[in-house]
Design a protein around this motif. Structure first.
Motif, mmCIF file in Angstrom:
data_model
loop_
_atom_site.group_PDB
_atom_site.id
_atom_site.type_symbol
_atom_site.label_atom_id
_atom_site.label_comp_id
_atom_site.label_asym_id
_atom_site.label_seq_id
_atom_site.Cartn_x
_atom_site.Cartn_y
_atom_site.Cartn_z
ATOM 1 N N PHE A 4 17.094 22.696 24.952
ATOM 2 C CA PHE A 4 17.857 23.412 25.983
ATOM 3 C C PHE A 4 17.709 22.722 27.332
ATOM 4 C CE2 PHE A 4 17.780 26.388 29.539
ATOM 5 C CZ PHE A 4 19.006 27.011 29.434
ATOM 6 N N LEU A 5 16.473 22.380 27.672
ATOM 7 C CA LEU A 5 16.249 21.774 28.990
ATOM 8 C C LEU A 5 16.865 20.380 29.080
ATOM 9 C CD1 LEU A 5 12.629 22.964 29.878
ATOM 10 C CD2 LEU A 5 14.754 23.508 31.076
ATOM 11 N N SER A 43 19.376 19.192 27.491
ATOM 12 C CA SER A 43 20.830 19.353 27.596
ATOM 13 C C SER A 43 21.236 19.731 29.024
ATOM 14 C CB SER A 43 21.264 20.435 26.593
ATOM 15 O OG SER A 43 22.563 20.833 26.856
ATOM 16 N N ASN A 44 20.504 20.652 29.620
ATOM 17 C CA ASN A 44 20.807 21.064 30.999
ATOM 18 C C ASN A 44 20.548 19.935 31.994
ATOM 19 O OD1 ASN A 44 21.138 24.317 31.816
ATOM 20 N ND2 ASN A 44 20.624 23.872 29.693
ATOM 21 N N GLU A 100 23.272 17.509 32.180
ATOM 22 C CA GLU A 100 24.380 18.038 32.981
ATOM 23 C C GLU A 100 24.097 17.866 34.474
ATOM 24 O OE1 GLU A 100 27.394 19.160 31.940
ATOM 25 O OE2 GLU A 100 26.689 18.405 30.021
ATOM 26 N N TRP A 101 22.863 18.097 34.874
ATOM 27 C CA TRP A 101 22.500 17.876 36.281
ATOM 28 C C TRP A 101 22.797 16.434 36.676
ATOM 29 C CZ3 TRP A 101 16.921 20.123 37.368
ATOM 30 C CH2 TRP A 101 16.882 21.496 37.035
ATOM 31 N N MET A 106 22.731 25.219 40.648
ATOM 32 C CA MET A 106 22.773 24.688 39.285
ATOM 33 C C MET A 106 21.382 24.830 38.638
ATOM 34 S SD MET A 106 24.443 21.022 38.327
ATOM 35 C CE MET A 106 25.048 20.699 36.685
ATOM 36 N N ARG A 122 20.591 28.510 37.862
ATOM 37 C CA ARG A 122 21.233 29.014 36.636
ATOM 38 C C ARG A 122 20.477 28.547 35.393
ATOM 39 N NH1 ARG A 122 25.836 28.305 39.704
ATOM 40 N NH2 ARG A 122 26.112 26.169 39.029
ATOM 41 N N THR A 123 20.068 27.282 35.403
ATOM 42 C CA THR A 123 19.275 26.776 34.277
ATOM 43 C C THR A 123 18.000 27.602 34.128
ATOM 44 O OG1 THR A 123 20.086 24.505 34.507
ATOM 45 C CG2 THR A 123 17.951 24.781 33.442
ATOM 46 N N ASN A 139 18.713 31.204 32.859
ATOM 47 C CA ASN A 139 19.099 31.183 31.446
ATOM 48 C C ASN A 139 17.897 30.878 30.560
ATOM 49 O OD1 ASN A 139 21.770 31.781 31.967
ATOM 50 N ND2 ASN A 139 22.400 29.626 32.119
ATOM 51 N N PHE A 140 17.069 29.955 31.028
ATOM 52 C CA PHE A 140 15.848 29.615 30.281
ATOM 53 C C PHE A 140 14.973 30.863 30.126
ATOM 54 C CE2 PHE A 140 11.462 28.159 30.006
ATOM 55 C CZ PHE A 140 11.516 27.133 29.061
#
Lengths: 138, 131
Positions: free
Chosen positions: A6-7, A9-10, A13-14, A53, A56-57, A60-61
């Protein structure tokens, strides 16, 4: 998807949104914290778009992994960053180097990476034959 | 509870000045956490009794912290991000100070105490806490 996937992937995106950002993510076993270091720290402190940004990560985490701990911070000695899961700097270096090798008009040679010990500087690539750590592909 | 939080904060400062860095980190964390418990009790509809019924440990801490951060998201997301950052950094150092045999520097503690004050300074005006 686990915490690490998850991290990563995020964080990718960053980096798409902020390619100049240096992001290093490691898992600190002694405290069981996922630690993400961001440089330059001014992004973390003053860039509102990036801050939201990252926020939000983070939120969500927290919702997806309620028993896991995440710290997003600037670089600090108190973080143990040995078990690295993601490092944008190494990606940038590697891709930059490979791109220079593949698309350089100076040579049609294909280079193959054989070790991860060190990367040549841009100056080395452009002006010398100091390709330490690399060998010609067959 | 606000007085208790402040007394923990003063004690953390005294311990730091006397070179007792690990207990200083512990008390600074609890100064911050007790303050959050006060906010949740007084403004977020979860009394101290209900908080106590949730038991102890990291899980109950997480519940208090998430309740505050979730509410801050509705008030000021930018402030919420900073509060969340500071809380997480404090949890991290407190974990090292309490449970691990790892050195903690004076710099680490100074930053840690600053985080505790920053959290209070951000949160108090958002809830109209004047003390």
């Amino acid at each position: 998807m686990n915490e690490i996937d998850f991290l990563i992937s995020n964080l990718k995106e960053w980096n798409k949104k902020f390619p100049e950002l240096h992001i290093k993510y490691a898992y600190e076993h002694s405290t069981e914290f996922h630690i993400v270091e961001v440089e330059p720290s001014v992004m973390l402190n003053e860039n509102k778009e990036f801050r939201m940004m990252a926020h939000r990560t983070w939120r969500n985490f927290a919702k997806l992994f309620p028993f896991a701990e995440l710290l997003i911070d600037s670089k600090a000695d108190v973080h143990t960053m040995t078990d690295v899961k993601y490092d944008s700097a190494s990606n940038i270096n590697e891709y930059t180097f490979i791109a220079k090798m593949l698309f350089s008009s100076r040579s049609s040679t294909t280079w193959k990476k054989v070790t991860h010990i060190s990367y040549p500087s841009e100056q080395d690539i452009l002006t010398t034959n100091n390709y330490s750590g690399y060998a010609l592909a067959a | 509870m606000l007085l208790k939080s402040d007394s923990f904060s003063s004690s953390a400062d005294m311990l730091m000045k006397n070179g007792l860095l690990n207990p200083s980190a512990h008390l600074a964390y609890y100064s911050m956490f007790i303050f959050l418990k006060y906010v949740v009790n007084n403004y977020l509809d979860l009394s101290y009794i209900q908080q106590d019924n949730d038991g102890g440990g990291d899980k109950s801490h997480r519940k208090i912290i998430d309740r505050v951060v979730d509410d801050l998201d509705t008030k000021d997301e930018d402030a919420s991000f900073d509060v969340n950052r500071y809380i997480s950094a404090m949890k991290h150092l407190r974990a090292k100070a309490d449970y691990k045999n790892e050195p903690i520097s004076l710099h680490d503690i100074t930053v840690h105490l600053g985080h505790a004050e920053n959290i209070k300074n951000i949160v108090k005006p958002l809830y109209g806490i004047s003390v």
